[in-house]
Design a protein around this motif. Structure first.
Motif, PDB file in Angstrom:
ATOM      1  N   GLY A 359       0.880  -1.310  -0.115  1.00 36.65           N
ATOM      2  CA  GLY A 359       0.195  -0.011  -0.033  1.00 36.65           C
ATOM      3  C   GLY A 359       0.890   1.396   0.138  1.00 36.65           C
ATOM      4  O   GLY A 359       1.973   1.135  -0.114  1.00 36.65           O
ATOM      5  N   TYR A 360       0.239   2.517   0.171  1.00 39.24           N
ATOM      6  CA  TYR A 360       0.932   3.887   0.212  1.00 39.24           C
ATOM      7  C   TYR A 360       1.111   4.250   1.644  1.00 39.24           C
ATOM      8  O   TYR A 360       0.312   3.928   2.503  1.00 39.24           O
ATOM      9  CB  TYR A 360       0.076   4.673  -0.486  1.00 39.24           C
ATOM     10  N   TRP A 361       2.296   4.540   1.796  1.00 39.49           N
ATOM     11  CA  TRP A 361       2.708   4.993   3.194  1.00 39.49           C
ATOM     12  C   TRP A 361       1.908   6.084   3.753  1.00 39.49           C
ATOM     13  O   TRP A 361       1.684   7.211   3.132  1.00 39.49           O
ATOM     14  CB  TRP A 361       4.347   5.525   3.084  1.00 39.49           C
ATOM     15  N   ASN A 362       1.084   5.613   4.866  1.00 44.09           N
ATOM     16  CA  ASN A 362       0.557   6.959   5.544  1.00 44.09           C
ATOM     17  C   ASN A 362      -0.569   7.648   4.670  1.00 44.09           C
ATOM     18  O   ASN A 362      -0.731   8.832   4.845  1.00 44.09           O
ATOM     19  CB  ASN A 362       1.611   8.372   6.019  1.00 44.09           C
ATOM     20  N   ASP A 363      -1.322   6.836   3.999  1.00 41.33           N
ATOM     21  CA  ASP A 363      -2.296   7.247   3.052  1.00 41.33           C
ATOM     22  C   ASP A 363      -3.280   6.207   2.738  1.00 41.33           C
ATOM     23  O   ASP A 363      -3.675   5.643   1.778  1.00 41.33           O
ATOM     24  CB  ASP A 363      -1.584   7.706   1.595  1.00 41.33           C
ATOM     25  N   GLU A 364      -4.149   6.059   3.886  1.00 36.51           N
ATOM     26  CA  GLU A 364      -5.139   4.956   3.713  1.00 36.51           C
ATOM     27  C   GLU A 364      -6.274   5.430   2.547  1.00 36.51           C
ATOM     28  O   GLU A 364      -6.687   4.198   1.955  1.00 36.51           O
ATOM     29  CB  GLU A 364      -6.004   5.055   4.873  1.00 36.51           C
ATOM     30  N   ASP A 365      -6.652   6.553   2.247  1.00 35.99           N
ATOM     31  CA  ASP A 365      -7.405   6.767   1.087  1.00 35.99           C
ATOM     32  C   ASP A 365      -6.985   6.399  -0.223  1.00 35.99           C
ATOM     33  O   ASP A 365      -7.790   5.616  -0.999  1.00 35.99           O
ATOM     34  CB  ASP A 365      -7.942   8.364   1.264  1.00 35.99           C
ATOM     35  N   THR A 367      -4.624   4.243  -0.912  1.00 32.13           N
ATOM     36  CA  THR A 367      -4.225   2.896  -0.674  1.00 32.13           C
ATOM     37  C   THR A 367      -5.644   2.082  -1.075  1.00 32.13           C
ATOM     38  O   THR A 367      -5.435   1.158  -1.903  1.00 32.13           O
ATOM     39  CB  THR A 367      -4.036   2.537   0.598  1.00 32.13           C
ATOM     40  N   ALA A 368      -6.494   2.701  -0.387  1.00 37.26           N
ATOM     41  CA  ALA A 368      -8.240   1.935  -0.617  1.00 37.26           C
ATOM     42  C   ALA A 368      -8.412   2.106  -2.134  1.00 37.26           C
ATOM     43  O   ALA A 368      -8.984   1.255  -2.573  1.00 37.26           O
ATOM     44  CB  ALA A 368      -9.075   2.576   0.198  1.00 37.26           C
ATOM     45  N   ARG A 372      -7.086  -3.144  -3.636  1.00 34.65           N
ATOM     46  CA  ARG A 372      -8.503  -3.799  -3.576  1.00 34.65           C
ATOM     47  C   ARG A 372      -8.569  -5.210  -3.440  1.00 34.65           C
ATOM     48  O   ARG A 372      -7.734  -5.918  -4.199  1.00 34.65           O
ATOM     49  CB  ARG A 372      -9.479  -3.300  -4.678  1.00 34.65           C
ATOM     50  N   THR A 383      -5.285  -9.221  -1.656  1.00 34.33           N
ATOM     51  CA  THR A 383      -5.138  -7.787  -2.073  1.00 34.33           C
ATOM     52  C   THR A 383      -4.538  -7.953  -3.648  1.00 34.33           C
ATOM     53  O   THR A 383      -3.443  -8.526  -3.919  1.00 34.33           O
ATOM     54  CB  THR A 383      -4.461  -6.935  -1.215  1.00 34.33           C
TER      55      THR A 383
END
Length: 510
Positions: A359-365, A367-368, A372, A383
């Motif tokens: 995923g992306y570091w410190n970026d949940e939005d 990443t989502a 997926r 994933t």
């Protein structure tokens, strides 16, 4: 070659043990570093890095040319239980400051001149150490850390890549991601211990860093090169007896336009390409210039490392194909509902399997949005990376690129965010608004065009050009900047980017 359902992996720093102890591993100038020396140097550098930051789990950044220390950093940080953040040496202070702040790096290893460029951009809690000291540590002869016992899912690196909106985002890579990527490439390229790889791409790219890792996985030697002209590449091939060269389309254009001595050109037996598609005419020129070399077109994205490659035996008959999945990757072509398309039906490329990043570091939005659940048809599940790229699969399983859904500009092998160019332009204080987009360019793949609206109707082209040169790397520089009194807007009040780009295209065509 087969794709393993549960491929084994080891801590990434163990790669230095794969070559014969007295065999060449790293070639820089006239200096040859053996695998035994590489292992010892990684251990010493790892111990020093750990002392600098106080404990495992911290981020350590490197920002430099391809020095010996820069080449050892990915493995040394991993051996120390740290997370490596390589920074593209072409970036300027604003981009580097963002990466250091976003990653919350505790240490930056660079030279004094680069540190001075940052000025006040170095975060308060990020220390600076000079590369010269890192080089001294490698040669110190002291006792270093032993090989690590990291778990496959432990975070090993954060690689920053431009997004379609906003500033660069950090892709989190595990030990397994890096190990299996190295194993996969070494396998399908059939790299042997006798091979020598010329590493011309930035080590901050997954493609560039893998030149080191896949070579060492195969027990081969790698020669890092910071080049200014195609002649520098030519001379390095001759000096080091290079057999393998990875590049991007703009570099291949420069190389095939150069006058290669026959004995040098025929040394190359393996050419690999990513960062943009090869045209049939460029492939023909590469085959003519390097008659002994197999050509490997490849497709990848940092979020999943590499997805496909085209077998050299198929390049002549299928020059526009992306090929098939690399080892350890599962590639599906899906409709919006996740079902798999029929042959020749366009769909989104979805990458499943153990090469998928964390995923992306410190970026949940964000990443989502990109990471997926895998489609129901996936053998791996878990994933997946939904690439946003539209492709077609023919009845033989070969993939062809159709188009990119996002607004990224792929120029000279780099993915550039239009928003990042626009933000820097507005920060000049000379304009109110800016719109950046790409146009087709035979040499670059895409050239950047910047349309701006000046303050109070005033234009200061020289001032803006100077500011952009100071604050954007060369590959982000616009080919043309047009000043306007007003910019069209969509019904919701946003800048109408489609209309602005279409207007430019129409004017140029006229």
């Amino acid at each position: 070659m087969t794709t393993l359902e549960n491929p084994p992996s080891r801590p990434i720093d163990h790669l230095v043990q794969f070559g014969a102890a007295d065999a060449a591993a790293l070639l820089i100038g006239e200096r040859v570093t053996t695998f035994a020396e590489l292992d010892a140097g990684v251990g010493r550098l790892a111990s020093w890095l750990l002392d600098q930051v106080g404990g495992p789990g911290e981020r350590v950044a490197s920002w430099s040319a391809k020095t010996r220390a820069a080449c050892l950093m990915p493995l040394a940080a991993a051996r120390a239980g740290l997370i490596h953040v390589p920074v593209n040496p072409l970036l300027k202070a604003p981009q580097v400051a963002h990466i250091l702040c976003d990653s919350r790096a505790k240490l930056l290893v660079t030279n004094a001149s680069r540190a001075d460029m940052l000025g006040g951009g170095l975060p308060d809690d990020c220390a600076f150490q000079d590369l010269k000291l890192a080089e001294d540590v490698i040669d110190s002869g002291g006792q270093g850390l032993p090989p690590s016992i990291a778990e496959p899912d432990d975070l090993a690196a954060i690689l920053y890549t431009s997004g379609s909106t906003g500033r660069p985002k950090g892709v989190m890579l595990s030990h397994a991601n890096l190990w299996l990527g190295a194993e996969s490439v070494a396998s399908y390229l059939q790299i042997a211990p006798t091979d020598r790889i010329l590493a011309v791409l930035p080590l901050s790219f997954d493609y560039g860093q893998n030149q080191l890792l896949s070579a060492w996985h195969a027990g081969a030697a790698v020669a890092p090169l910071d080049y200014l002209t195609p002649r520098d590449v030519m001379k390095a091939v001759a000096r080091h007896g290079i057999t393998t060269l990875a590049g991007v389309p703009p570099l291949w254009v420069q190389l095939v336009e150069s006058d290669w001595p026959v004995e040098t050109a025929t040394r190359l037996k393996r050419l690999t390409n990513s960062g943009g598609a090869l045209t049939p005419s460029l492939i023909d020129a590469m085959r003519t210039t390097f008659p002994q070399a197999d050509i490997y077109p490849m497709y990848g994205l940092t979020e999943a490392f590499r997805s496909t490659f085209l077998d050299p035996a198929l390049v002549a008959s299928h020059p526009t194909s992306m090929g098939r999945a690399i080892p350890h990757a599962e590639i599906l072509v899906c409709r919006p509902d996740g079902s798999v398309t029929e042959d020749d039906e366009p769909g989104e490329l979805v990458h499943c399997g153990p090469l998928v990043a964390k995923g992306y570091w410190n970026d949940e939005d964000r990443t989502a949005q990109r990471f997926r659940p895998a489609p129901a048809a996936s053998r791996y599940g878990g994933t997946a990376v939904w690439s946003g790229d539209t492709v077609r699969r023919d009845r033989d399983g070969l993939l062809t690129f159709v188009g990119r859904d996002d607004a990224m500009i792929k120029t000279a092998g780099n993915r550039v965010s239009p928003t990042e160019v626009e933000d820097v332009a507005v920060a000049s204080g000379l304009i109110f608004e800016a719109v950046a987009f790409g146009i087709a360019d035979a040499r670059l793949g895409a050239a950047i065009i910047l349309i701006v609206r000046g303050k109070d109707g005033r234009a200061d082209p020289d001032g803006l050009t100077a500011y952009l040169r100071q604050n954007l790397p060369n590959f982000m520089q616009p080919q043309a900047v047009e000043w306007r009194d007003a910019l069209p807007r969509s019904p919701n009040g946003k800048l109408d980017r489609v209309a602005i780009a279409a207007d430019w295209t129409t004017k140029v065509a006229a």
